[in-house]
Design an enzyme around this catalytic site. Structure first.
Site, PDB file in Angstrom:
ATOM      1  N   GLY A 155       0.854  -1.183   0.000  1.00 40.41           N
ATOM      2  CA  GLY A 155       0.000   0.000   0.000  1.00 40.41           C
ATOM      3  C   GLY A 155       0.893   1.238   0.000  1.00 40.41           C
ATOM      4  CB  SER A 194       4.531  -3.256  -3.002  1.00 42.46           C
ATOM      5  OG  SER A 194       4.056  -2.143  -3.695  1.00 42.46           O
ATOM      6  CD1 TRP A 195       3.398  -0.074   3.048  1.00 44.39           C
ATOM      7  CD2 TRP A 195       4.797   1.627   2.633  1.00 44.39           C
ATOM      8  NE1 TRP A 195       3.662   0.548   4.250  1.00 44.39           N
ATOM      9  CE2 TRP A 195       4.523   1.601   4.023  1.00 44.39           C
ATOM     10  CE3 TRP A 195       5.661   2.614   2.143  1.00 44.39           C
ATOM     11  CZ2 TRP A 195       5.067   2.508   4.922  1.00 44.39           C
ATOM     12  CZ3 TRP A 195       6.208   3.526   3.039  1.00 44.39           C
ATOM     13  CH2 TRP A 195       5.910   3.471   4.408  1.00 44.39           C
ATOM     14  CG  ASP A 247       6.718  -4.002 -10.335  1.00 44.01           C
ATOM     15  OD1 ASP A 247       5.811  -3.167 -10.505  1.00 44.01           O
ATOM     16  OD2 ASP A 247       7.058  -4.434  -9.215  1.00 44.01           O
ATOM     17  CG  HIS A 258       3.670  -4.479  -8.160  1.00 45.68           C
ATOM     18  ND1 HIS A 258       4.876  -4.027  -7.667  1.00 45.68           N
ATOM     19  CD2 HIS A 258       2.751  -4.230  -7.173  1.00 45.68           C
ATOM     20  CE1 HIS A 258       4.704  -3.516  -6.449  1.00 45.68           C
ATOM     21  NE2 HIS A 258       3.421  -3.632  -6.133  1.00 45.68           N
TER      22      HIS A 258
END
Length: 330
Positions: A53, A120-121, A276, A304
């Site tokens: 996120g 990711s985050w 990605d 991703h």
């Protein structure tokens, strides 16, 4: 490089679906209470899963990357996300607050140190946490590297990725009037923080759909539908946008790369999908160059998402490698 034999022996298949053996809520501030759960082996090797996120929350499938007989698997929803309360709340919600929460949860669960897994985050937060508390981290698995630099935000939210996904980009773009398009992040910020909840929801749906439509190499309808869920979209879009407007709350653009020396000794694997679009490979490449000691795995047929077959296989294998290292520790 690993020997062919070692590569052959590492399991690369997701583990079976499991249920948590304990769940709870931890009050981490006057405002926020976070949801946590544990699954796998209560006496096993601790690992903490950091979701993406920011604002994405955890899901049951996140448990499947880890051998449940070996690992004590800890998942939690970050401030404002998932089952944590208050929902979609931006107050006292910064990277540094989340790092403190990880420490509070570790102490609450009486875990001296643990392996850290984030994509990711989650990779941003895993790096920031590990650089802040290197002595608490036994190993790192990072996926879809995101360093929260201006060029990464500009690529995804200001028109770069639109060159590849013009069809998905147009509804995101068209939600903002032409006279406000010099910064989509700022224009969405205004709407996601409107006094009118319907304006918030409409912006949240447009923001979330854009990300969900670009997260897989091959479109994933189930993932795209998450953009229709107002509750999920609001936390996802509001919290993401809040962090991006504030540049991750980092003191400089290259903060995470500048502090790699603090974690160089930690056994680390970086897994990156070649195609990605959300977190393009330039960031994983920059991290690889700054941190050559880490195993660097480029998945040639993936985008991703952690749920793409090639990425999932590399993530399981990375955990298996750390498992073997832990088992063979004198």
């Amino acid at each position: 490089m690993e020997s062919g034999r070692e590569i052959e022996e590492l399991n690369r298949n997701l583990y079976a679906v499991i249920e948590p053996y304990s769940t709870g809520f931890l009050k981490v501030s006057d405002v926020h209470t976070i949801y946590w759960e544990q699954s796998g082996n209560p006496d096993g090797y601790p690992v903490v899963f950091l979701h993406g996120g920011p604002g994405g929350g955890t899901s049951p499938s996140n448990r499947r990357f880890f051998d449940p007989e070996f690992y004590r698997i800890v998942l939690f929803d970050q401030r404002g996300a998932g089952k944590s309360t208050p929902h979609a709340c931006l107050e006292v919600n910064t990277t540094w607050d989340l790092i403190d929460d990880i420490e509070k949860l570790r102490e609450h669960l009486q875990i001296p140190e643990w392996q850290v897994f984030g994509g990711s985050w989650g990779s941003t937060l895993a790096l920031a946490y590990s650089e802040s508390h290197p002595e608490k981290v036994t190993g790192l698995v990072l996926r879809g590297i995101f360093l929260l630099r201006k060029k990464e935000i500009d690529w995804f939210y200001e028109g770069g990725a639109a060159a590849i996904y013009p069809d998905a980009w147009e509804p995101f773009r068209d939600h903002i009037p032409e006279n406000e398009r010099e910064s989509f992040v700022n224009a969405y910020h205004k709407r996601l923080n409107s006094d009118d909840l319907e304006i918030q929801y409409a912006a949240a749906r447009a923001w979330t759909k854009w990300e969900m439509m670009t997260a897989h190499l091959l479109p994933n309808e189930e993932n795209i539908k998450r953009g229709d869920d107002d509750r999920f979209s609001l936390a996802f879009a509001r919290i993401e946008n809040h962090y991006f407007v504030n540049k991750g709350f980092f003191p400089s653009d290259s903060f995470l790369l500048d502090n790699v020396d603090k974690i160089r000794h930690i056994s680390t694997t970086i897994v990156q999908g070649r195609y990605d679009v959300c977190c393009p490979m330039m960031s994983a490449w920059d991290l690889h160059k700054a941190f050559p000691e880490a195993d660097f795995k480029v998945v040639s047929d993936a985008g991703h998402s952690a749920n793409e077959p090639g990425i999932a296989a590399e993530l399981v294998a990375a955990n298996e490698k750390l498992k073997n290292l832990a088992k063979n520790k004198p």
